[in-house]
Enzyme design. Sequence first.
Site, mmCIF file in Angstrom:
data_model
loop_
_atom_site.group_PDB
_atom_site.id
_atom_site.type_symbol
_atom_site.label_atom_id
_atom_site.label_comp_id
_atom_site.label_asym_id
_atom_site.label_seq_id
_atom_site.Cartn_x
_atom_site.Cartn_y
_atom_site.Cartn_z
ATOM 1 N N TRP A 167 0.802 -1.217 0.000
ATOM 2 C CA TRP A 167 0.000 0.000 0.000
ATOM 3 C C TRP A 167 0.841 1.277 0.000
ATOM 4 C CZ3 TRP A 167 2.014 2.029 4.309
ATOM 5 C CH2 TRP A 167 2.421 1.145 5.330
ATOM 6 N N GLU A 266 11.116 -8.002 -2.760
ATOM 7 C CA GLU A 266 11.571 -6.659 -2.362
ATOM 8 C C GLU A 266 11.014 -6.430 -0.974
ATOM 9 O OE1 GLU A 266 13.571 -4.925 -4.069
ATOM 10 O OE2 GLU A 266 13.382 -5.663 -6.115
ATOM 11 N N CYS A 300 10.420 1.774 1.875
ATOM 12 C CA CYS A 300 11.332 0.705 2.322
ATOM 13 C C CYS A 300 12.775 1.206 2.373
ATOM 14 C CB CYS A 300 11.196 -0.526 1.449
ATOM 15 S SG CYS A 300 11.334 -0.180 -0.302
HETATM 16 P P1 NAD Z 1 1.979 -6.957 6.499
HETATM 17 O O1 NAD Z 1 3.300 -7.563 6.686
HETATM 18 O O2 NAD Z 1 0.797 -7.743 6.966
HETATM 19 O O3 NAD Z 1 1.691 -6.637 4.966
HETATM 20 C C1 NAD Z 1 2.637 -6.095 4.070
HETATM 21 C C2 NAD Z 1 2.021 -6.228 2.675
HETATM 22 O O4 NAD Z 1 1.940 -7.593 2.328
HETATM 23 C C3 NAD Z 1 0.580 -5.717 2.573
HETATM 24 O O5 NAD Z 1 0.421 -5.061 1.355
HETATM 25 C C4 NAD Z 1 -0.290 -6.962 2.613
HETATM 26 O O6 NAD Z 1 -1.475 -6.823 1.870
HETATM 27 C C5 NAD Z 1 0.610 -7.994 1.989
HETATM 28 N N1 NAD Z 1 0.391 -9.316 2.530
HETATM 29 C C6 NAD Z 1 0.236 -9.659 3.827
HETATM 30 N N2 NAD Z 1 0.097 -10.984 3.958
HETATM 31 C C7 NAD Z 1 0.160 -11.493 2.710
HETATM 32 C C8 NAD Z 1 0.094 -12.806 2.184
HETATM 33 N N3 NAD Z 1 -0.043 -13.882 2.969
HETATM 34 N N4 NAD Z 1 0.189 -12.962 0.854
HETATM 35 C C9 NAD Z 1 0.359 -11.900 0.027
HETATM 36 N N5 NAD Z 1 0.434 -10.642 0.468
HETATM 37 C C10 NAD Z 1 0.341 -10.439 1.796
HETATM 38 O O7 NAD Z 1 1.945 -5.620 7.287
HETATM 39 P P2 NAD Z 1 1.476 -4.138 7.041
HETATM 40 O O8 NAD Z 1 0.872 -3.679 8.338
HETATM 41 O O9 NAD Z 1 0.641 -3.954 5.834
HETATM 42 O O10 NAD Z 1 2.860 -3.421 6.852
HETATM 43 C C11 NAD Z 1 3.749 -3.507 7.942
HETATM 44 C C12 NAD Z 1 5.139 -3.649 7.548
HETATM 45 O O11 NAD Z 1 5.322 -4.115 6.229
HETATM 46 C C13 NAD Z 1 5.844 -2.319 7.558
HETATM 47 O O12 NAD Z 1 6.278 -2.045 8.852
HETATM 48 C C14 NAD Z 1 6.973 -2.513 6.622
HETATM 49 O O13 NAD Z 1 8.040 -3.070 7.333
HETATM 50 C C15 NAD Z 1 6.488 -3.560 5.674
HETATM 51 N N6 NAD Z 1 6.184 -3.034 4.341
HETATM 52 C C16 NAD Z 1 7.200 -2.953 3.464
HETATM 53 C C17 NAD Z 1 6.958 -2.455 2.212
HETATM 54 C C18 NAD Z 1 8.062 -2.330 1.198
HETATM 55 O O14 NAD Z 1 7.963 -1.522 0.295
HETATM 56 N N7 NAD Z 1 9.115 -3.129 1.277
HETATM 57 C C19 NAD Z 1 5.682 -2.043 1.852
HETATM 58 C C20 NAD Z 1 4.648 -2.145 2.785
HETATM 59 C C21 NAD Z 1 4.917 -2.657 4.039
#
Ligand code: NAD
Length: 492
Positions: A167, A266, A300
């Site tokens: 997101w 990534e 990130c």
């Molecule tokens: P999260 O770890 O639950 O989700 C991260 C992303 O992964 C979300 O877009 C979610 O829809 C997707 N996701 C979650 N579970 C999945 C699954 N089983 N299969 C496929 N997609 C899945 O947590 P969050 O609260 O959305 O974000 C928290 C942490 O995620 C942040 O603190 C950050 O560290 C990390 N993050 C990193 C990036 C990046 O660009 N590398 C982007 C968004 C979030």
Amino acid sequence: MKSGSSSPFSKTGSGLRAYPLPLQFIGGEWRLGGDGTAGQVSNPATHEVLAEVPRASKQDLDDALAAASNAFDPWRRMSAVDRGNILTAAAHLLRQRADELARIMSLEQGKTLAEAKLEFMLSAETFEWYAAEGRRANGRIMPARLPGARQMVLPQPLGPVAAFTPWNFPGLLPARKIAPALAAGCTMVMKPSEETPASALVLAAVLAEAGLPSGVLNMVLGVPQDISEHLIASPIIRKITFTGSVPVGKQLARLAAEGVKPCTLELGGHSAALIFADADMDRAVATCVQGKTRNAGQVCTSPTRFLVHESIHDEFVKRFAKALGDVVIGPGNSPSSQMGPLANGRRVEAMEQLVKDATSAGGELYAGGERLGNTGNFFRPTILVDTPISAGPMCVEPFGPVALVSRFSRTEDAIAEANRLPYGLAAYAFTQSAATAVTVSEELDAGGIGINSFAVSHVEAPFGGIKESGIGYEGGSEGLAAFMHHKYVHHA
Ligand code: NAD
């Protein structure tokens, strides 16, 4: 709107809908969720509900897989020039509509209009760049071992791809997967973030308008774990690409390993920025403010651990705090805002916890440290000084507008601290010394290094993490190669 070929982004008199109904895009048709809804999209600045998100049924997922499978053969046989023309036409549409699309992105994600518009412009640039790069997916012929023989390498598309995007950059991150995959001749089933679906769906809409054949790109929405498990296990899928957190990346890599499917991951970072004694202070402060408040720190590659030479530490912190305090925080769609709200309530809670953990471990709260106002997910840019490295915030990716500042005296100690964590996405240095720039470029363990800059992601260059920050690259010729296998042909 019911299922059908009419896009939820169609013009409705005065322009695009204020916020479009997020529908799935399967086999060239826009579709509601077979299993109803999976949640709501809300405006992070106001908490107003914008839309319900469809929840894919197993049938929806199987239809998307079948569509990607059926479309693969004709798509890979289409010339790279023709595939590129479709990407280029879609890029023109994105540029034309960037202002309207920016309003949609800002509504669902919270970022400022300027950042949202730039994101669509960069998405357009990504489509254009890979439209051209697809023409350069050259193989090679090598000197044969036998007279009259041929030894050749033929790059070929891997097949249908399962893609998962988060997101924080809801338009650009999907574009960075779609463009190289399609240019390589792959088809795709993508699951964008359910919290910011419209910015990704619009990419499917403009590609369809530009003439993309049905089934080449499909988008599904619902429960992330259910979707990723179903798609990755399918024998149709030949490649996985994911951007998001380290724990989810590991989970998807385990699923991919079951079918020995290649993954591009990534993942997160906790990037150090080393500010040396000879840094141009004005430039360092201005760049750090911009780098720290961009997308409210939800990047990130955001600089998170600021390691400042002891001789300039106090002055840097003072000026950094003053400049951060001057940043105008407000709803993303207000033209005066320089930083919007955090994208969701989880991030605000995470920032509050981070400040608590840092201060209870002995860190000094120098600036910010609290939410702003009672409505929306606003959080003040925050500076924490001298947080012990054993404290959680110095080890876990903050992903928000928080700067953890420490001092160093010896370069080798700063480099050791920068390299201490299992992350290895990006690292930065501010210095006017060419020798120091060379040293840090060589010694920092990260996929991208910025010297006097936080810009480590350009479409023409590879971008990817090492250690737990990821596997593989997006961007550059490496980003195209990630969707191809290299077939060796020996013709004796
Ligand atoms: P999260 O770890 O639950 O989700 C991260 C992303 O992964 C979300 O877009 C979610 O829809 C997707 N996701 C979650 N579970 C999945 C699954 N089983 N299969 C496929 N997609 C899945 O947590 P969050 O609260 O959305 O974000 C928290 C942490 O995620 C942040 O603190 C950050 O560290 C990390 N993050 C990193 C990036 C990046 O660009 N590398 C982007 C968004 C979030």
